[in-house]
Design a protein around this motif. Structure first.
Motif, short mmCIF file in Angstrom:
data_model
loop_
_atom_site.label_atom_id
_atom_site.label_comp_id
_atom_site.label_asym_id
_atom_site.label_seq_id
_atom_site.Cartn_x
_atom_site.Cartn_y
_atom_site.Cartn_z
N GLY A 169 -1.37 36.82 -1.70
CA GLY A 169 -2.51 37.22 -0.89
C GLY A 169 -3.47 36.10 -0.59
N SER A 173 -7.30 37.13 -1.53
CA SER A 173 -7.05 38.13 -2.57
C SER A 173 -7.58 37.66 -3.92
CB SER A 173 -5.55 38.44 -2.67
OG SER A 173 -4.83 37.32 -3.14
N LEU A 403 -0.42 39.76 5.85
CA LEU A 403 -0.53 39.84 4.39
C LEU A 403 0.22 41.06 3.89
CD1 LEU A 403 -3.82 39.08 2.45
CD2 LEU A 403 -2.10 40.67 1.58
N PRO A 406 -1.16 42.12 -1.58
CA PRO A 406 -2.56 42.01 -1.97
C PRO A 406 -2.77 42.24 -3.47
CG PRO A 406 -2.17 44.20 -1.18
CD PRO A 406 -0.83 43.49 -1.14
N GLU A 429 -6.20 45.54 -1.85
CA GLU A 429 -6.16 45.81 -0.41
C GLU A 429 -7.46 46.45 0.09
OE1 GLU A 429 -3.66 48.42 2.93
OE2 GLU A 429 -2.94 48.30 0.87
#
Length: 437
Positions: A169, A173, A403, A406, A429
């Motif tokens: 991510g 992330s 993406l 995540p 996410e």
């Protein structure tokens, strides 16, 4: 239900639907732009075979080396070790891997040169690489139809191009996950981050994660990416993080390779602020850095750390470590705790799966893209959730339309060792989507 299972069902909220529609439009637009630039049109890519029959398959891996800012020499070194390993075992479907490397020097011009060289050398894919200059290298790759597999994820551009196949991510992330990790553990939070394009999104992402846990947000401090001294920044960060007389404060240095320099100053001044801990992300710190700064008596003791993958001591890394021992020889650039090295290993795992799926067909950049786009699911041995780049695997984020993963890991430094703070992966996410709104 896991995050990946959830993404296979239709979004139920208007925000998710809106974001997913925008993501689909962005990916389609990127694809059309790439197609328009191809001389022979999409699906017919001249000069990008990289190998046919049982001939060699040419791959490129790039990263900055010997620069004044972030360096990732272990990534191209890991690529070469991986190639020696598969070639010593008969190649992939009989194909020998030929690895080209390039130093992007943390410069836009050099990054573009690396991409143009990839096109000139007819590489099948650019795999397991690092660069802060996505706009500079993605355009040449798109023009040549060359997929970008497993970039480090340091720029948003890697999550927008239809020819990009990220395996984690990215920095987004990590920072969102760190915010979630710190929300319940910290009072005041001071973020020290680079004054750069890549650094500009960090406060937004960190604060989104903090907000998910009911935290009020962080104090943002800018610092030069290539600074040689951070004494003033460390003192100011400690001051800001200690303003609550009851709650434990946290300082978050997100300076890449320069985090080590920052922490040298931080350690000298921390004695006056005993109620302040550190929060950071893998890439800014790893076990080698923790050891070098004093282990359990150093400034990272008790630090909260967010990563993409399991801790380096996890048995799931045993195969990679074996390959490093047997095929990297005495190359000390390769540190198995380096998330760049780990990302390169996972990216080449994806490439291997793609070439195996192609089977007896000609291995071209087009063929690699086709099997990835057609729903190839790559099992990385638990180092990540299963990876697949179908439309239904994309997260509901308009800002990161490519993406697919995540999920992050929460870690902590205990008795000088980086260990898991909780089992399994944490799906961020929702935090990423909320950061956009």
């Amino acid at each position: 239900m896991t995050g990946f299972q959830a993404r296979r069902t239709a979004p139920t909220t208007s925000l998710a639907t809106f974001a997913r529609d925008r993501a689909k439009s962005l990916v389609r637009a990127t694809t059309l732009a790439a197609c328009a630039s191809l001389v022979a049109g999409c699906g017919v890519i001249p000069g990008t075979t990289g190998g046919s029959g049982e001939g060699p398959v040419t791959i490129m891996t790039w990263a900055p080396e010997k620069t004044a800012a972030t360096n990732k020499p272990g990534m191209p070194a890991m690529a070469k070790a991986y190639a020696r390993w598969v070639n010593a075992n008969g190649g992939i479907n009989g194909h020998e891997l030929k690895i080209l490397t390039c130093n992007d020097r943390n410069q836009t011009v050099s990054a573009a040169k690396c991409a143009r060289r990839a096109a000139d050398e007819n590489v099948v894919a650019v795999v397991g690489s690092y660069s802060q200059h996505g706009r500079s290298f993605l355009a040449p790759l798109e023009s040549a139809g060359i997929p970008y597999i497993g970039g480090y994820g340091v720029t948003d551009d890697e999550f927008a191009s239809a020819l990009s196949y990220p395996v984690n991510g990215g920095q987004a992330s990590l920072m969102a996950g760190l915010g979630e990790q710190l929300a319940k553990a910290c009072g005041p939070v001071a973020l020290v981050r680079p004054d750069s394009i890549a650094g500009d999104q960090l406060p937004l992402l960190l604060d989104s994660g903090l907000a998910s846990g009911g935290h009020g947000g962080s104090e943002d401090q800018l610092a030069a990416e290539d600074a040689t001294e951070y004494g003033g920044h460390a003192r100011e960060a400690l001051r800001r993080a200690s303003t609550d007389p009851v709650a434990e404060g946290c300082v978050v240095p997100a300076l890449g390779d320069r985090t080590f320099t920052f922490m040298d100053s931080f350690r000298r001044d921390r004695e006056d602020y005993p109620n302040v801990r550190t929060g950071t992300v893998l890439g800014s710190v790893d076990q080698t850095v923790i050891d070098a700064t004093g282990g359990k008596s150093g400034p990272y003791e008790g630090a909260y750390v967010t990563g993409w993958y399991p801790v380096e001591k996890d048995k799931r890394w045993d195969r990679m470590k074996q390959v490093i021992r047997e095929h990297a020889f005495d190359d000390n650039r390769i540190d198995p705790a380096d998330p760049g090295v780990q990302t390169t290993w996972i990216a080449y795992t994806v490439l291997k799966a793609a070439i195996e799926r192609i089977g007896d067909g000609e291995v071209t950049s087009q063929a690699v893209r086709r099997v990835l786009d057609d729903g190839l699911k790559v099992n990385t041995g638990g180092l990540t959730p299963p990876l697949s780049w179908r439309f239904e695997d994309l997260i509901a984020s308009a800002g990161f339309p490519r993406l697919i993963n995540p999920e992050v890991t929460f870690q902590v430094v205990r008795k000088g060792q980086l260990v898991a703070a909780r089992r399994g992966f944490v799906d961020v996410e929702k935090t990423l989507v909320e950061a956009e709104s």
